[in-house]
Write an enzyme that holds these catalytic residues in place. Structure first.
Site, mmCIF file in Angstrom:
data_model
loop_
_atom_site.group_PDB
_atom_site.id
_atom_site.type_symbol
_atom_site.label_atom_id
_atom_site.label_comp_id
_atom_site.label_asym_id
_atom_site.label_seq_id
_atom_site.Cartn_x
_atom_site.Cartn_y
_atom_site.Cartn_z
ATOM 1 C CG PHE A 213 -1.971 -1.061 1.188
ATOM 2 C CD1 PHE A 213 -3.047 -0.959 0.312
ATOM 3 C CD2 PHE A 213 -1.887 -2.173 2.001
ATOM 4 C CE1 PHE A 213 -4.026 -1.948 0.258
ATOM 5 C CE2 PHE A 213 -2.864 -3.165 1.959
ATOM 6 C CZ PHE A 213 -3.929 -3.059 1.086
ATOM 7 C CG LEU B 73 -7.738 -5.143 -7.352
ATOM 8 C CD1 LEU B 73 -8.619 -5.969 -8.283
ATOM 9 C CD2 LEU B 73 -6.606 -4.519 -8.154
ATOM 10 C CB CYS C 165 -1.246 1.639 -8.605
ATOM 11 S SG CYS C 165 0.152 0.600 -8.263
#
Ligand code: ADP
Length: 472
Positions: free
Chosen positions: A166, A225, A280
């Protein structure tokens, strides 16, 4: 049984995820030997360079590498040896969006994950914990498990974990030192939970127990996600509101400030900009869209797709504002673009909004001068070539100049675009810039000043003080 005490870690992939993550693990766990491997020799050589010219710009990273390289942190191209020796293997290879075939433009290209997994199965002679660290679609761990089980030697056991990253580029080291949470997903079997504990013990060397969350394998994969989709959705939401502000005269900075004061909403990721970038956000949302469609959930797919569409709209809206502000044509005009990285404090340019803007300016036949404190010239040329596939690089080079300071970029230009919120742009002496810019013939002082400000105002950083005193 999988080894419960991790003594040797191998990380496959020495990129933006694997490099910083495993360097910090090595720093915080001096009793664990960490070997980061990559097929790209140039990248490994850079990690090993005597002057610490590491291949990734990330504040604080060099310090970490300096402290542990050669002690318990090693970089190598010998993938097989590192796999053989490791108790635990992170798979941190790239998972770009597929460019062709089924799911092109949406689904993740799992080619690299698959070949790294096959390599592990082919080489390993003892049991391993295999950790999926690349951002991957939900249920990838399942296919990794199938590959490993189908190809493993007798007596060799593999336990698969999902441990999504993260960290945010630009603050990766600080994020790794003090993560909001570490998420570990495993099968809910005894062996799965044992493997999960072994990895949790590694993190427990510096992360408080309450921040280490253990969940099911698929929840872990989907959480990554979901987190990126929710963050990107905030940006698209505020950007959608910025269009309304520009049409009504409301001020988006004031609106976002007021909205962010609501403790249920909060101020982060609420700043209007020219659009989000990075490897991302778009990729993960498109993955989610693809997943939703495969699960026959078209309304869910459409909902998330709109977040990406809003981002594309914001970028093209910005290009249009530049053209409108420069009297509806930029052909032959000179534009400075400050910043090329997708955000500050990184040299990463993947999906950077600057690339789309410059492509638009070039198609309008403007001249563009670029300055970025971290991105190499080579990278800029490569990105522009990919963005304009039908234009030869030689032609692009006739329209684009790369320079080494913001002031140099701004000299004799008709417009300045701030595309990346680098701190150094806060300190630009706008008075000097203004004095050295091109004015249009007959353009009065106030018209000119308003024009400069309009373009700046639409740029990424609203921290920049536009109330500079221009004089007369
Ligand atoms: P990320 O941002 O996900 O870390 P990067 O592209 O920066 O992505 O890094 C991924 C790295 O993984 C690249 O340096 C690539 O060379 C490496 N890689 C891909 N496949 C393999 C493989 N099978 N074995 C070793 N390294 C690999």
């Amino acid at each position: 049984m999988a080894p419960v005490q991790v003594k040797k870690i191998c990380c496959i992939g020495a990129g933006y995820v694997g490099g910083p993550t495993c360097a910090v693990i090595a720093l915080k766990c001096p009793h664990i030997q960490v070997t980061i491997v990559d097929l790209n020799k140039a990248r490994v050589d850079a990690w090993n360079s005597p002057d610490f010219a590491v291949p990734i710009y990330e504040p604080g990273l060099v310090d970490v590498v300096k402290q542990c390289r050669g002690r318990n942190l090693f970089f190598s191209t010998d993938v097989d040896k590192a796999i053989l020796e490791a108790d635990l293997i992170f798979v941190s290879v790239n998972t770009p969006t597929k460019k062709s075939g089924v799911g092109a433009g949406f689904a993740a290209d799992l080619n690299y994950v698959e070949s790294a997994t096959r390599r592990i199965a082919a080489v390993a002679t003892s049991s391993k914990i295999v950790v999926e660290k690349s951002t991957v679609p939900c249920r990838t761990a399942e296919s990794m498990r199938t590959i490993l089980e189908a190809n493993s030697r007798p007596g060799t056991r593999f336990d698969i974990l999902s441990n999504p990253e993260f960290l945010a580029e630009g603050t990766a080291i600080a994020d790794l030192f003090k993560p909001d949470r570490v998420l570990i997903g495993s099968l809910q079997t005894t062996e799965g939970k044992e493997a999960c504990r072994a990895l949790a013990d590694v993190y427990a060397n510096w992360v408080p127990q309450e921040r280490i969350l253990t969940v099911g394998l698929w929840s872990s994969e989907l959480s990554k996600l979901a987190a990126n989709a929710m963050l990107a959705q905030r940006i698209s939401s505020i950007n959608a509101l910025s269009a309304i502000c520009e049409a009504t005269g409301a001020n988006i900075d004031e609106v976002s400030h007021a909205v962010g004061f609501d403790s249920r909403i909060g101020p982060k990721f609420l700043r209007a900009s020219v659009g989000f970038g990075g490897s991302c956000f778009q990729k993960d949302i498109l993955n989610l869209v693809y997943l939703s469609e495969s699960l026959h959930l078209p309304q869910v797919a459409a909902y998330w797709r709109q977040v990406v569409e809003m981002n594309e709209y914001q970028k093209s809206r910005f290009s249009k504002t530049v053209v409108d502000t420069l009297f509806n044509t930029i052909t032959g005009k000179h534009i400075a673009v400050l910043g090329f990285a997708f955000k500050a404090d990184t040299g990463d340019t993947r999906e950077s909004a600057a690339i789309s803007l410059i492509r638009d300016f070039l198609s309008e036949r403007a001249f563009v001068t670029i300055y970025d404190p971290q991105v190499s010239e080579e990278q800029i040329w490569q990105d522009l070539s990919e963005a304009c596939p039908t234009t030869p690089l030689e032609t692009i080079k006739k329209q684009v100049t790369i320079v080494h300071s913001a002031l140099e970029a701004c000299t004799q230009k008709e417009a300045i675009i701030i595309a990346t919120e680098w701190k150094e742009f806060l300190e630009i002496d706008w008075q000097t810039v203004y004095a050295n810019m091109n004015r249009f013939q007959g353009e009065g002082h106030w018209a000119w000043r308003a024009r400069v400000k309009t373009v700046l105002r639409h740029s990424l950083s609203s921290d920049i003080d536009l109330n500079f005193n221009i004089g007369h």
